[in-house]
Design an enzyme around this catalytic site. Structure first.
Site, PDB file in Angstrom:
ATOM      1  N   ASP A 135       0.844  -1.168  -0.171  1.00 36.42           N
ATOM      2  CA  ASP A 135      -0.187  -0.062   0.107  1.00 36.42           C
ATOM      3  C   ASP A 135       0.943   1.120   0.020  1.00 36.42           C
ATOM      4  O   ASP A 135       1.422   1.578   1.115  1.00 36.42           O
ATOM      5  CB  ASP A 135      -0.701   0.034   0.983  1.00 36.42           C
ATOM      6  CG  ASP A 135      -1.996   1.157   1.139  1.00 36.42           C
ATOM      7  OD1 ASP A 135      -1.545   2.230   0.565  1.00 36.42           O
ATOM      8  OD2 ASP A 135      -3.051   0.917   1.445  1.00 36.42           O
ATOM      9  N   HIS A 136       1.256   1.747  -1.166  1.00 34.77           N
ATOM     10  CA  HIS A 136       2.257   2.808  -1.243  1.00 34.77           C
ATOM     11  C   HIS A 136       1.827   3.941  -0.245  1.00 34.77           C
ATOM     12  O   HIS A 136       3.020   4.796  -0.076  1.00 34.77           O
ATOM     13  CB  HIS A 136       2.515   3.250  -2.876  1.00 34.77           C
ATOM     14  CG  HIS A 136       1.684   4.137  -3.267  1.00 34.77           C
ATOM     15  ND1 HIS A 136       0.475   3.588  -3.707  1.00 34.77           N
ATOM     16  CD2 HIS A 136       1.582   5.507  -3.408  1.00 34.77           C
ATOM     17  CE1 HIS A 136      -0.278   4.594  -4.276  1.00 34.77           C
ATOM     18  NE2 HIS A 136       0.287   5.910  -4.012  1.00 34.77           N
ATOM     19  N   HIS A 177      -5.883   2.693   1.069  1.00 33.56           N
ATOM     20  CA  HIS A 177      -5.215   4.089   1.624  1.00 33.56           C
ATOM     21  C   HIS A 177      -5.854   4.596   2.808  1.00 33.56           C
ATOM     22  O   HIS A 177      -5.314   4.962   3.835  1.00 33.56           O
ATOM     23  CB  HIS A 177      -4.796   5.066   0.508  1.00 33.56           C
ATOM     24  CG  HIS A 177      -4.325   4.366  -0.734  1.00 33.56           C
ATOM     25  ND1 HIS A 177      -3.442   3.439  -0.676  1.00 33.56           N
ATOM     26  CD2 HIS A 177      -4.469   4.445  -2.070  1.00 33.56           C
ATOM     27  CE1 HIS A 177      -3.180   3.043  -2.028  1.00 33.56           C
ATOM     28  NE2 HIS A 177      -3.796   3.488  -2.760  1.00 33.56           N
TER      29      HIS A 177
END
Ligand code: NAD
Length: 495
Positions: free
Chosen positions: A179-180, A242
């Site tokens: 999950d950047h 996110h």
């Protein structure tokens, strides 16, 4: 503190794709240039196209052009890259890969350590994982890790199936779900702000905080990704992953130690405490939107975008009110909103503190609530909004904003999220990757909202491109006596 330098081969499935050239190659280059890697690393790109090592290296060179490497630096770096034309369904491809990895292990002294990075469409992940195991590619003297990109399923059932498929070949501790947002400097800073400052932790609860607002807005529309986006929508694309991850970091209890299992277990507890919604209640808690054409700004509506059906019912905007039913947060709404084609690109968290018990200045002025603002992107930093005395004799107050800017300091070039996450994975630190239990709980929460929305056709489009979303999103807060804090900084002053 001694920093270990990892030794490994990174196998990128989908090395001819967008993610590889825009994010992965530049991240590996930056790690190399900063000395975070030893010479003991190699990258094997696999994809369908009949490329050669030379073609891959030319593409790697192009992807890092902006860093202006010298000829010698480029040669040194690119000689670590290799390409294998690959058919994910053909067992002989895996045998070729296995032989190539063994010989690279010897050439680069990578000790059998392997990262398998899935940078291609998720429908292949199960097949790849199974073949990697069955053909003995994961059978090495070193460690093996699997990196998986979003989307991790499109609902709980599909995510569970995907998870079962990859778990057949990799154990949970070997799976790194990206999950950047968790690699972003200021998202990682949430923990530091909370747990390294005596100032905030005593106030971090329902006695002192009235509400928390998380905004992640984009200026762009869907661009050329209409085909993908129309099947996903803002809820699946942003909220399930996110946004709920940011909620978990803001709301979790202090972990006993900053170790992977401890942090994850606190985040999981938050996700378990999300107040479950019933399908009939969704409209009181969540608002969906889709952007309409803006003639003034010369912007297309969502339904006019390429590869988007004319009658699309897909949301490009979500706002919601989330409750966490535990001792710390009972009664505190976490408002979230995210959307495309909004007024500004910005990800911000605003923590609004409760009003004072008595306003001593009420005859002359309103005293506004204190705000702690965490700027995630594009600006990175922290602001604190207080009330101070307005110059002059009358005892009037004014808003004062104290700013700390993380990325304006001279010479500070914060690493990209992907760079940090790849490095963490090479080092075996999974703290900033999502555990299956987090993914599962997030999907279960979001699935109820999707279900409610799939049962009713929305009144779309309902917000103008270039604006801050539908009116109903403002009403969601107004009925609780709050309003969204503006995302443009200047508006925090009301002198
Ligand atoms: P892309 O379409 O640009 O690239 C896909 C790659 O997969 C290509 O290299 C292609 O050759 C390869 N491929 C496809 N089918 C194959 C097959 N049968 N055998 C071998 N190789 C095959 O996609 P992308 O944008 O790079 O995205 C890759 C993954 O990363 C997707 O799951 C996407 O959702 C995810 N992702 C991408 C981004 C991004 O910024 N591009 C961001 C987040 C997540």
């Amino acid at each position: 503190m001694t920093v270990t330098k990892p030794k490994s081969i990174v196998v990128i499935f989908g090395a001819t794709g967008d993610l590889a050239s825009r994010k992965l190659f530049p991240s590996i280059y930056n790690l190399y240039k900063k000395g975070s890697l030893t010479e003991s690393f190699a990258v094997v790109g696999v994809a369908r196209r009949p490329w050669t090592n030379e073609i891959l290296r030319e593409n790697v060179a192009k992807s890092i052009e902006k860093y202006k490497p010298t000829e010698a630096e480029l040669d040194d770096f690119c000689k670590h890259f290799f390409y294998l034309p690959f058919d994910v369904t053909d067992k002989s491809s895996y045998q070729e890969l296995k032989n190539m990895l063994s010989s690279l292990d010897n050439e680069f002294d990578t000790e059998g350590n392997r990262i398998f990075y899935m940078a291609m469409a998720p429908e292949f992940f199960g097949t790849i994982a199974e073949n990697l195991k069955n053909e003995g590619v994961t059978d090495t003297n070193g460690w093996t890790r699997l990196v998986i990109e979003k989307p991790f399923g499109h609902d709980y059932d599909s995510a569970k199936k995907l998870n079962n498929d990859i778990r057949a070949a990799f154990q949970e501790h070997e799976i790194y779900r990206i999950d950047h947002y968790l690699g972003k400097e200021m998202v990682q800073n949430i923990e530091v702000i909370r747990f390294a400052n005596a100032l905030f932790e005593p106030l971090w609860n329902n006695r002192y905080i009235s509400n928390i607002q998380i905004t992640s807005s984009e200026e762009l529309g869907v661009e050329d990704r209409g085909g993908y986006y129309d099947k996903a929508g803002a809820l699946r694309d942003m909220v399930q992953n996110h946004i709920l991850q940011m909620v978990a970091l803001l709301a979790m209890e202090p972990p006993i130690r900053l170790e992977t299992d401890e942090v994850r277990s606190e985040k999981i507890k938050v996700l378990r405490a999300l107040r479950p919604l019933h399908v009939d209640e969704v409209d009181s808690y969540f608002v969906r939107g889709q952007y309409a054409q803006s003639e003034g700004l010369d912007m297309k509506g969502y339904r006019e975008e390429t590869n988007v059906p004319e009658e699309s019912n897909t949301e490009t905007y979500v706002a919601g009110k989330i409750y966490i039913d535990n001792f710390r947060w009972a009664g505190v709404p976490f408002y979230i909103r995210t959307g495309k084609r909004m007024a500004e690109k910005s990800t911000k968290i605003v923590i609004q503190f409760k009003e004072l018990p008595l306003n001593l200045y009420k005859d002359v002025t309103d005293v506004e609530p204190n705000l702690l603002i965490i700027h995630i992107q594009p600006d990175e930093g922290i602001s604190f909004v207080l009330n101070g005395k307005k110059a002059g004799p009358h005892g009037l107050t004014r808003r004062v904003k104290l700013d700390y800017c993380n990325n304006c300091l001279d010479g500070m070039n914060t690493p990209e999220a992907y760079e940090r996450l790849l490095h963490d994975c090479m080092l075996g630190d999974a703290t900033n990757f999502t555990h299956w239990d987090e993914v599962a709980l997030s999907w279960k929460y979001v699935d109820t909202i999707s279900k409610a929305w799939s049962e009713k056709t929305a009144q779309f489009p309902n917000y103008e491109a270039g604006k801050m979303g539908p009116k109903a999103a403002n009403e969601l807060l107004e009925k609780d006596g709050y309003h969204w804090w503006p995302i443009l900084d200047n508006n925090y002053y009301s002198v």
